[in-house]
Design a protein around this motif. Structure first.
Motif, PDB file in Angstrom:
ATOM      1  N   PHE A   1     -57.411  37.933 -28.307  1.00  0.00           N
ATOM      2  CA  PHE A   1     -56.701  37.777 -27.037  1.00  0.00           C
ATOM      3  C   PHE A   1     -56.789  39.033 -26.171  1.00  0.00           C
ATOM      4  CE2 PHE A   1     -52.838  38.652 -24.610  1.00  0.00           C
ATOM      5  CZ  PHE A   1     -52.800  37.574 -23.751  1.00  0.00           C
ATOM      6  N   ALA A   2     -56.540  40.212 -26.758  1.00  0.00           N
ATOM      7  CA  ALA A   2     -56.512  41.453 -25.977  1.00  0.00           C
ATOM      8  C   ALA A   2     -57.861  41.750 -25.340  1.00  0.00           C
ATOM      9  CB  ALA A   2     -56.082  42.614 -26.874  1.00  0.00           C
ATOM     10  N   TYR A   3     -58.961  41.421 -26.049  1.00  0.00           N
ATOM     11  CA  TYR A   3     -60.290  41.708 -25.510  1.00  0.00           C
ATOM     12  C   TYR A   3     -60.615  40.780 -24.336  1.00  0.00           C
ATOM     13  CZ  TYR A   3     -60.921  44.496 -29.710  1.00  0.00           C
ATOM     14  OH  TYR A   3     -60.774  45.433 -30.695  1.00  0.00           O
ATOM     15  N   VAL A   4     -60.221  39.529 -24.454  1.00  0.00           N
ATOM     16  CA  VAL A   4     -60.449  38.596 -23.346  1.00  0.00           C
ATOM     17  C   VAL A   4     -59.624  39.013 -22.140  1.00  0.00           C
ATOM     18  CG1 VAL A   4     -60.186  36.212 -22.593  1.00  0.00           C
ATOM     19  CG2 VAL A   4     -61.057  36.701 -24.884  1.00  0.00           C
ATOM     20  N   LEU A   5     -58.385  39.415 -22.358  1.00  0.00           N
ATOM     21  CA  LEU A   5     -57.531  39.864 -21.267  1.00  0.00           C
ATOM     22  C   LEU A   5     -58.123  41.097 -20.584  1.00  0.00           C
ATOM     23  CD1 LEU A   5     -54.871  39.660 -19.692  1.00  0.00           C
ATOM     24  CD2 LEU A   5     -53.808  41.058 -21.477  1.00  0.00           C
ATOM     25  N   ALA A   6     -58.612  42.044 -21.386  1.00  0.00           N
ATOM     26  CA  ALA A   6     -59.228  43.244 -20.810  1.00  0.00           C
ATOM     27  C   ALA A   6     -60.470  42.888 -20.008  1.00  0.00           C
ATOM     28  CB  ALA A   6     -59.584  44.237 -21.921  1.00  0.00           C
ATOM     29  N   LEU A   7     -61.278  41.929 -20.503  1.00  0.00           N
ATOM     30  CA  LEU A   7     -62.482  41.507 -19.789  1.00  0.00           C
ATOM     31  C   LEU A   7     -62.127  40.895 -18.442  1.00  0.00           C
ATOM     32  CD1 LEU A   7     -65.524  40.989 -19.663  1.00  0.00           C
ATOM     33  CD2 LEU A   7     -65.149  38.866 -20.936  1.00  0.00           C
TER      34      LEU A   7
ATOM     35  N   LEU B   1     -63.161  42.381 -14.616  1.00  0.00           N
ATOM     36  CA  LEU B   1     -63.878  41.626 -13.593  1.00  0.00           C
ATOM     37  C   LEU B   1     -63.202  41.757 -12.223  1.00  0.00           C
ATOM     38  CD1 LEU B   1     -64.707  38.364 -15.580  1.00  0.00           C
ATOM     39  CD2 LEU B   1     -66.268  40.225 -14.994  1.00  0.00           C
ATOM     40  N   VAL B   2     -61.893  41.914 -12.242  1.00  0.00           N
ATOM     41  CA  VAL B   2     -61.136  42.002 -10.991  1.00  0.00           C
ATOM     42  C   VAL B   2     -60.909  43.449 -10.572  1.00  0.00           C
ATOM     43  CG1 VAL B   2     -58.965  41.383  -9.844  1.00  0.00           C
ATOM     44  CG2 VAL B   2     -59.993  39.825 -11.521  1.00  0.00           C
ATOM     45  N   ARG B   3     -60.595  44.300 -11.538  1.00  0.00           N
ATOM     46  CA  ARG B   3     -60.278  45.701 -11.267  1.00  0.00           C
ATOM     47  C   ARG B   3     -60.937  46.568 -12.339  1.00  0.00           C
ATOM     48  NH1 ARG B   3     -56.698  48.499  -8.085  1.00  0.00           N
ATOM     49  NH2 ARG B   3     -55.925  50.479  -8.941  1.00  0.00           N
ATOM     50  N   PRO B   4     -62.177  47.018 -12.137  1.00  0.00           N
ATOM     51  CA  PRO B   4     -62.944  47.718 -13.176  1.00  0.00           C
ATOM     52  C   PRO B   4     -62.278  48.988 -13.705  1.00  0.00           C
ATOM     53  CG  PRO B   4     -64.372  47.060 -11.366  1.00  0.00           C
ATOM     54  CD  PRO B   4     -62.971  46.794 -10.923  1.00  0.00           C
ATOM     55  N   GLN B   5     -61.446  49.647 -12.906  1.00  0.00           N
ATOM     56  CA  GLN B   5     -60.793  50.884 -13.347  1.00  0.00           C
ATOM     57  C   GLN B   5     -59.501  50.630 -14.114  1.00  0.00           C
ATOM     58  OE1 GLN B   5     -61.130  49.826 -10.282  1.00  0.00           O
ATOM     59  NE2 GLN B   5     -59.400  50.324  -8.969  1.00  0.00           N
ATOM     60  N   GLY B   6     -59.159  49.363 -14.351  1.00  0.00           N
ATOM     61  CA  GLY B   6     -57.919  49.044 -15.041  1.00  0.00           C
ATOM     62  C   GLY B   6     -56.762  48.895 -14.070  1.00  0.00           C
ATOM     63  N   LEU B   7     -55.624  48.447 -14.586  1.00  0.00           N
ATOM     64  CA  LEU B   7     -54.479  48.175 -13.727  1.00  0.00           C
ATOM     65  C   LEU B   7     -53.948  49.436 -13.055  1.00  0.00           C
ATOM     66  CD1 LEU B   7     -52.505  45.664 -15.987  1.00  0.00           C
ATOM     67  CD2 LEU B   7     -53.945  45.135 -14.012  1.00  0.00           C
ATOM     68  N   PHE B   8     -53.977  50.567 -13.759  1.00  0.00           N
ATOM     69  CA  PHE B   8     -53.387  51.793 -13.235  1.00  0.00           C
ATOM     70  C   PHE B   8     -54.401  52.920 -13.098  1.00  0.00           C
ATOM     71  CE2 PHE B   8     -50.069  49.365 -15.272  1.00  0.00           C
ATOM     72  CZ  PHE B   8     -48.997  49.483 -14.411  1.00  0.00           C
TER      73      PHE B   8
END
Length: 309
Positions: A284-290, A294-301
């Protein structure tokens, strides 16, 4: 509703531990632009050191007080992690300034393999116990609100409290102390920090030591729950999606992402797992990170990188 809250609380407590491991990645990357692939092995190495010291110290010093023995074992493991941080800076980082990130990544992989082999040679490869007195009996919360109350694993609750205290201490360290502010300056701009007299090599030793302390606490907590065994080193693989989700350069991002991943894993396994054959907690965590990448390559923060040409 009560079952949902029990699952959510359990996931959040696991997420705090994920955040603790992810902080090691973030701290080192922020200060030295090195993705420390050895962080998982550092967790194992620190846990092995504390477990073995807690066995050896009573024989060395003739002590039988469990609290004193644990404190001394923790202190000994912390000293060992400081020596490791100093050696990494002296033997590797100072000779690789301004080298490509791929080169630095390969160095951390080498450090990881060395620590794994060295740890087995010095401390052994059996399963060892760390007994820090964590409660094992489940407890019930909010019995006046929900019939029978909410069942909470007291061991996971104690582990989450320990991890949360360390996270709070790290935040205060970076925000309130002179050394913490210097580390933030190094993270923002190495050359600018050097120009105002901040010693880069000393900051690298400190940040690797702080990451080592985070690894020690994570190893102590996981070791007391599951026993110190070499599967602990795979804990870093569970923390990688947390780092990606929160952003490689964000300490708050690691904390929030850890909570999101921990809660998401538990809830998805319980409510979605039966429809897809189970095992969703593993990926689950890997799919969520993927999806986030796709939307925000630098991560949420994470900080958005702008290249000027």
């Amino acid at each position: 509703m009560g079952f949902f809250l029990e699952t959510l609380i359990g996931g959040l407590m696991t997420g705090v531990l994920y955040a603790l491991v992810a902080l090691g990645f973030v701290l080192i990357y922020k200060a030295s632009s090195v993705f420390n692939f050895a962080q998982g092995i550092m967790v194992l190495f620190a846990a092995l050191a504390m477990a073995r010291f807690s066995e050896w110290i009573p024989g060395w010093l003739g002590l039988d007080n469990k609290i004193v023995v644990n404190v001394l074992a923790f202190a000994g493991a912390a000293v060992l992690m400081f020596v490791l941080a100093w050696l990494v800076e002296r033997l590797a980082l100072r000779h690789l300034v301004n080298q490509p990130e791929a080169t630095l990544l390969m160095v951390t992989i080498g450090i990881g393999f060395f620590l794994e082999g060295f740890g087995q040679s010095v401390f052994g490869s059996n399963v060892y116990n760390i007994d820090i007195g964590m409660p094992k009996d489940p407890i019930f919360l909010l019995q006046g609100v929900f019939e029978g109350g909410l069942l909470v694993d007291s061991q996971e609750l104690a582990a989450a409290v320990i991890a949360a205290l360390l996270v709070t201490a790290l935040v205060l360290f970076f925000q309130k102390t002179k050394t913490g502010r210097a580390l933030r300056a190094v993270a923002d701009d190495h050359q600018a920090a050097q120009s105002v007299g901040i010693p880069l090599s000393r900051m690298w030793v400190i940040v690797w030591f702080v990451a080592g302390l985070a690894a020690l606490v994570a190893g102590m907590v996981w070791g007391s729950k599951l026993g110190v065994q070499f599967s602990i080193s795979t804990l870093a693989l569970r923390a990688l999606p947390v780092v990606i989700l929160g952003g490689l350069t964000s300490v708050p991002g690691a904390i929030v992402a850890g909570l999101i991943v921990g809660a998401g894993e538990k809830l998805s396994e319980v409510y979605i797992g039966p429809f897809v054959g189970g095992g969703i907690e593993v990926w689950f965590a890997y799919v969520l990170a993927l999806v986030v990448l796709l939307v925000r390559p630098q991560g949420l923060f994470g900080e958005k990188i702008i290249d000027r040409v």
